[in-house]
Design a protein around this motif. Structure first.
Motif, PDB file in Angstrom:
ATOM      1  N   ALA A 170      42.886  18.510 -66.198  1.00  0.00           N
ATOM      2  CA  ALA A 170      44.186  17.837 -66.304  1.00  0.00           C
ATOM      3  C   ALA A 170      45.205  18.816 -66.867  1.00  0.00           C
ATOM      4  N   SER A 171      46.473  18.586 -66.533  1.00  0.00           N
ATOM      5  CA  SER A 171      47.525  19.544 -66.926  1.00  0.00           C
ATOM      6  C   SER A 171      47.739  19.568 -68.441  1.00  0.00           C
ATOM      7  N   PHE A 199      40.876  23.449 -61.192  1.00  0.00           N
ATOM      8  CA  PHE A 199      41.446  24.417 -62.137  1.00  0.00           C
ATOM      9  C   PHE A 199      40.810  25.753 -61.784  1.00  0.00           C
ATOM     10  N   VAL A 200      41.644  26.771 -61.540  1.00  0.00           N
ATOM     11  CA  VAL A 200      41.145  28.070 -61.071  1.00  0.00           C
ATOM     12  C   VAL A 200      41.532  29.157 -62.061  1.00  0.00           C
ATOM     13  N   LEU A 201      40.530  29.820 -62.636  1.00  0.00           N
ATOM     14  CA  LEU A 201      40.773  30.966 -63.512  1.00  0.00           C
ATOM     15  C   LEU A 201      40.808  32.234 -62.662  1.00  0.00           C
ATOM     16  N   CYS A 202      41.866  33.045 -62.841  1.00  0.00           N
ATOM     17  CA  CYS A 202      42.030  34.286 -62.081  1.00  0.00           C
ATOM     18  C   CYS A 202      41.610  35.492 -62.943  1.00  0.00           C
ATOM     19  N   PRO A 203      41.464  36.696 -62.331  1.00  0.00           N
ATOM     20  CA  PRO A 203      40.980  37.851 -63.098  1.00  0.00           C
ATOM     21  C   PRO A 203      41.829  38.177 -64.323  1.00  0.00           C
ATOM     22  N   ASP A 204      43.137  37.903 -64.271  1.00  0.00           N
ATOM     23  CA  ASP A 204      44.013  38.244 -65.403  1.00  0.00           C
ATOM     24  C   ASP A 204      44.019  37.147 -66.482  1.00  0.00           C
ATOM     25  N   ASN A 205      43.088  36.194 -66.360  1.00  0.00           N
ATOM     26  CA  ASN A 205      42.949  35.079 -67.317  1.00  0.00           C
ATOM     27  C   ASN A 205      44.066  34.048 -67.214  1.00  0.00           C
ATOM     28  N   ALA A 206      44.966  34.206 -66.240  1.00  0.00           N
ATOM     29  CA  ALA A 206      45.950  33.154 -65.960  1.00  0.00           C
ATOM     30  C   ALA A 206      45.273  32.143 -65.035  1.00  0.00           C
ATOM     31  N   ILE A 222      40.793  17.677 -45.624  1.00  0.00           N
ATOM     32  CA  ILE A 222      40.920  17.083 -46.969  1.00  0.00           C
ATOM     33  C   ILE A 222      42.164  17.646 -47.642  1.00  0.00           C
ATOM     34  N   LEU A 223      42.635  16.912 -48.662  1.00  0.00           N
ATOM     35  CA  LEU A 223      43.769  17.365 -49.463  1.00  0.00           C
ATOM     36  C   LEU A 223      43.219  17.831 -50.812  1.00  0.00           C
ATOM     37  N   GLN A 224      43.487  19.086 -51.147  1.00  0.00           N
ATOM     38  CA  GLN A 224      43.023  19.625 -52.431  1.00  0.00           C
ATOM     39  C   GLN A 224      44.204  19.744 -53.384  1.00  0.00           C
ATOM     40  N   GLU A 225      44.044  19.150 -54.570  1.00  0.00           N
ATOM     41  CA  GLU A 225      45.129  19.179 -55.553  1.00  0.00           C
ATOM     42  C   GLU A 225      44.832  20.242 -56.617  1.00  0.00           C
ATOM     43  N   SER A 226      45.890  20.911 -57.090  1.00  0.00           N
ATOM     44  CA  SER A 226      45.738  21.878 -58.187  1.00  0.00           C
ATOM     45  C   SER A 226      45.899  21.153 -59.516  1.00  0.00           C
ATOM     46  N   VAL A 227      45.658  21.889 -60.605  1.00  0.00           N
ATOM     47  CA  VAL A 227      45.756  21.267 -61.928  1.00  0.00           C
ATOM     48  C   VAL A 227      47.188  20.832 -62.240  1.00  0.00           C
ATOM     49  N   ILE A 228      48.196  21.447 -61.583  1.00  0.00           N
ATOM     50  CA  ILE A 228      49.584  20.991 -61.831  1.00  0.00           C
ATOM     51  C   ILE A 228      50.049  19.978 -60.778  1.00  0.00           C
TER      52      ILE A 228
END
Ligand code: PYC
Length: 310
Positions: A172-173, A222-229, A258-264
C-alpha cells in the motif's frame, strides 16, 4: 547534453538525445558493458540529485546495429545499467512521438537484450512487445531477519526478478518505507544464499504482490529497483517476468489480458503469447507523458557536478 524527461505512470525516464559518451558501434550488449564499466560517474551524474531525481531511469540513444530499428537504447538507473526497461520504452516512444520521429503504428527498438517493438496507439498510449521472458526457479525460500521465511520465484523479463506472492507485508502507498526495507533485506538474503539468475547474474529487482482495491485490477505490486528506489509504475520488465510465472503456473492463458496496478495506483494492461523457447512474449500497454526538455550542464567548478554521492 540534450535530454527530454517523461514519466510513465509516475515513473520518470530521461532520454539522452546527444552529448552522451562514445560507446563505439559494437553489439548493444558490449556498448552497455562499456557504459557500466567506463562511464559510471557520468551516467550516475545524470540520474543523481541535484540534476536527476530519485527513481529516474536514463535512456541513452545509440545507433542501432539492426537497420530496421528506429533507434538503439541503453537504460540505466543511478546504480546499474539495465538490460531492458519497460516503463522507459513507453516513455521513449512517447518522447519520439513528441519529437515527430515516429507516428502511429509499430516500430522496432534495439536494446542490449534484443529487439523490442512499440505500437503507438495514441501520442501517450504505447504497447511494448518485450523479448521472451521466462521463470527459471519456482518456490525458492530465504530467511529474512525480522520477517522469517520469504518464498518466491526467480524470473527474467529483460532484468532479473525475485517475485513474491503473497507479500509478507502490506502492499500500500502508506507502507512504502517498510516495503522498501523488507525488499532490500530479501535481496540481501538472496545474495547471501548465492541465489542468482542465469550464469550468476545478480537478482537486482524484488517484487511483492498484494490485493488491489480496484475490482478491475489483478493485483497491486511493489517493485524494488537496483538503486533502492521503488518503481512508481508496475515495472514493464517485472510484469514480463510475472507473466512468465503466471503462464508457467497455468494461471493466465495465452492472449488473456489483466490489469496490473502499481503501489501508487498507476496501471498497465498485460498479456502474452507463447514464446518459441518455453517462455512468453509479453505485451505491456501503458501511458507516458513528456514533462520537460533541457540541456544538462556539467561545470567543473560545481562541487556537486557528479551528483550527491553519500
Ligand atoms: O519498467 O522495466 C521497467 C523498469 C525497470 C526499472 C525501472 N522500471
Amino acid at each position: 547534453m540534450h535530454v527530454i524527461d517523461s514519466h510513465t505512470g509516475g515513473e520518470p525516464t530521461r532520454v539522452i538525445l546527444d552529448g552522451g559518451p562514445d560507446l563505439g558501434s559494437g553489439p548493444l550488449s558490449a556498448r552497455a558493458r562499456l557504459l557500466a564499466t567506463e562511464h559510471r560517474d557520468l551516467y550516475r551524474a545524470v540520474m543523481l540529485e541535484p540534476r536527476g531525481q530519485v527513481a529516474m531511469v536514463g535512456a541513452l540513444l545509440v545507433e542501432p546495429t539492426d537497420p530496421d530499428c528506429v533507434t538503439g537504447v541503453i537504460y540505466f538507473d543511478a546504480e546499474a545499467v539495465l538490460g531492458m526497461c519497460g516503463h522507459g520504452t513507453i516513455g521513449l516512444a512517447a518522447t519520439l512521438v513528441h519529437m515527430g520521429r515516429i507516428g502511429p503504428g509499430v516500430h522496432k527498438i534495439e536494446t542490449p537484450v534484443g529487439v523490442v517493438s512499440v505500437e503507438v496507439q495514441d501520442p501517450n498510449t504505447i504497447k511494448v512487445t518485450n523479448i521472451e521472458s521466462r521463470r527459471t526457479r519456482k518456490g525458492i525460500s530465504v530467511e529474512v531477519d525480522g520477517i522469517g521465511t520469504v518464498t518466491g520465484d526467480v524470473a527474467y523479463g529483460g532484468n532479473w526478478f525475485f517475485i513474491v506472492d503473497p507479500s509478507p507485508v502490506r502492499v500500500a502507498s502508506d507502507n512504502i518505507r517498510q516495503l522498501t526495507d523488507v525488499t532490500i533485506a530479501v535481496r540481501e538474503a538472496l545474495i547471501a544464499a548465492g541465489i542468482s539468475g542465469d550464469e550468476g547474474a545478480p537478482i537486482d529487482h524484488v517484487i511483492f504482490y498484494g490485493p488491489s482495491d480496484n475490482p478491475d485490477a489483478h493485483s497491486r505490486n511493489f517493485v524494488l529497483c537496483p538503486d533502492n528506489a521503488y518503481d512508481r509504475s508496475p515495472c514493464g520488465t517485472g510484469c514480463s517476468a510475472r507473466l512468465a510465472c503466471l503462464a508457467a503456473d497455468g494461471k493466465l492463458r495465452d492472449g488473456e489480458e489483466i490489469l496490473q496496478e502499481s503501489v501508487i495506483g498507476s496501471s498497465y494492461r498485460l498479456s502474452y503469447r507463447d514464446g518459441p523457447n518455453d517462455g512468453v512474449i509479453p505485451s505491456i500497454t501503458g501511458q507516458a507523458h513528456v514533462m520537460a526538455e533541457a540541456r544538462l550542464i556539467f561545470n567543473p567548478a560545481d562541487p556537486f557536478r557528479d551528483g550527491i554521492v553519500l
